[in-house]
Design a protein around this motif. Structure first.
Motif, PDB file in Angstrom:
ATOM      1  N   HIS A   3     -17.824  12.779  -9.772  1.00 13.78           N
ATOM      2  CA  HIS A   3     -17.183  11.583  -9.228  1.00 13.78           C
ATOM      3  C   HIS A   3     -18.269  10.613  -8.765  1.00 13.78           C
ATOM      4  CE1 HIS A   3     -14.876   8.941  -6.621  1.00 13.78           C
ATOM      5  NE2 HIS A   3     -13.749   9.515  -7.020  1.00 13.78           N
TER       6      HIS A   3
ATOM      7  N   ALA B 136      -6.330  15.330  -5.919  1.00 15.85           N
ATOM      8  CA  ALA B 136      -6.528  13.883  -5.873  1.00 15.85           C
ATOM      9  C   ALA B 136      -5.934  13.285  -4.612  1.00 15.85           C
ATOM     10  CB  ALA B 136      -5.899  13.242  -7.105  1.00 15.85           C
TER      11      ALA B 136
ATOM     12  N   ASN C 172     -14.977  12.879  -1.859  1.00 14.23           N
ATOM     13  CA  ASN C 172     -14.722  12.648  -3.290  1.00 14.23           C
ATOM     14  C   ASN C 172     -15.239  13.837  -4.113  1.00 14.23           C
ATOM     15  OD1 ASN C 172     -13.637   9.950  -2.905  1.00 14.23           O
ATOM     16  ND2 ASN C 172     -15.739   9.356  -2.425  1.00 14.23           N
TER      17      ASN C 172
ATOM     18  N   LEU D 207     -14.979  15.907  -6.584  1.00 14.57           N
ATOM     19  CA  LEU D 207     -14.359  16.130  -7.889  1.00 14.57           C
ATOM     20  C   LEU D 207     -15.411  16.055  -8.989  1.00 14.57           C
ATOM     21  CD1 LEU D 207     -11.269  13.786  -7.461  1.00 14.57           C
ATOM     22  CD2 LEU D 207     -11.233  16.272  -7.371  1.00 14.57           C
TER      23      LEU D 207
ATOM     24  N   PHE E 299     -19.046  10.720  -5.076  1.00 11.45           N
ATOM     25  CA  PHE E 299     -19.228  12.006  -4.398  1.00 11.45           C
ATOM     26  C   PHE E 299     -20.466  11.951  -3.521  1.00 11.45           C
ATOM     27  CE2 PHE E 299     -21.674  16.033  -4.478  1.00 11.45           C
ATOM     28  CZ  PHE E 299     -20.816  16.799  -3.692  1.00 11.45           C
TER      29      PHE E 299
END
Length: 217
Positions: free
Chosen positions: A147, A11, A160, A162, A150
């Motif tokens: 995400h 993160a 991003n 994730l 993303f």
């Protein structure tokens, strides 16, 4: 303490480096991020071509068999486990796994920078074993949450990067104990020591070698 930093660094990296930071240092770090599109597609193609037989050789330690139950292997379905591994993940609750978004998206056929979420029926997750070829339990995924911001930016660099995977059935994963928010500043300060876990690979090539046994450094 150091193992807790594993998830936190993901993160923090995204927020500080990939999340639109404008400093020269952040832009320089961005240039070091590997170029990736779809780890699943690339690994599946390598397996189909018969070029997936390499063994990991590197300066990493073998993880003890009793440790790190929160480590997850993402596995291409219907492929031998030692070959089917294509990404790692971390159990963050008994039913959810955190991984990289580029692991569970498929590149568009037209070669554009957009991507689509992978069909969950194409892969499984292996939990409860430090060895890919035996032990643990294979579980199916019924939901993928990418995400919302993303995207693939210049030079195929993910931003991003994730994703969360929901595991079917009775919640049974052993999650990583997350550090409290109040400790973030101390845990993630410059020079803090961390550990990196995985089954390989030493490169970001789909043909890169994979270790049958969980490693850490």
């Amino acid at each position: 303490m150091r193992t807790r930093v594993f998830c936190l660094l993901i993160a923090a990296n995204v927020a500080a480096v990939l999340g639109g930071a404008s400093s020269a240092a952040a832009q320089s770090a961005l240039g070091l991020v590997p170029q990736v599109r779809s780890a699943y597609q690339e690994r599946a193609a390598v397996i189909a071509s018969g070029r997936a037989g390499e063994v990991f050789l590197g300066a990493a330690s073998v993880a003890p068999s009793y440790g790190f139950p929160w480590m997850i292997s993402l596995q291409i379905r219907s492929v031998a486990r030692a070959l089917g591994h294509f990404c790692g993940g971390v159990a963050v609750t008994p039913s959810w796994v955190l991984t990289a978004a580029h692991c569970v998206v498929a590149a568009q056929a037209d070669g554009s920078d957009s991507s689509r979420t992978l069909d969950p029926s194409k892969f499984d997750v292996l939990s409860g074993s430090n060895t890919l070829s035996y032990g643990g339990k294979i579980r199916r995924v019924d939901r993928i949450v990418i995400h919302p911001e993303f995207r693939i930016i210049r030079d195929q660099v993910p931003e991003n990067d994730l994703a969360l995977l929901h595991v079917m059935g009775t919640p049974a994963l052993v999650p990583l104990k997350r550090a409290p928010k109040a400790a973030l500043g101390e845990l993630l300060k410059n020079g803090a020591k961390v550990r990196i876990f995985g089954w390989g690979t030493s490169t970001f090539r789909a043909t890169g070698p994979i270790s049958n046994t969980l490693l850490y450094t």
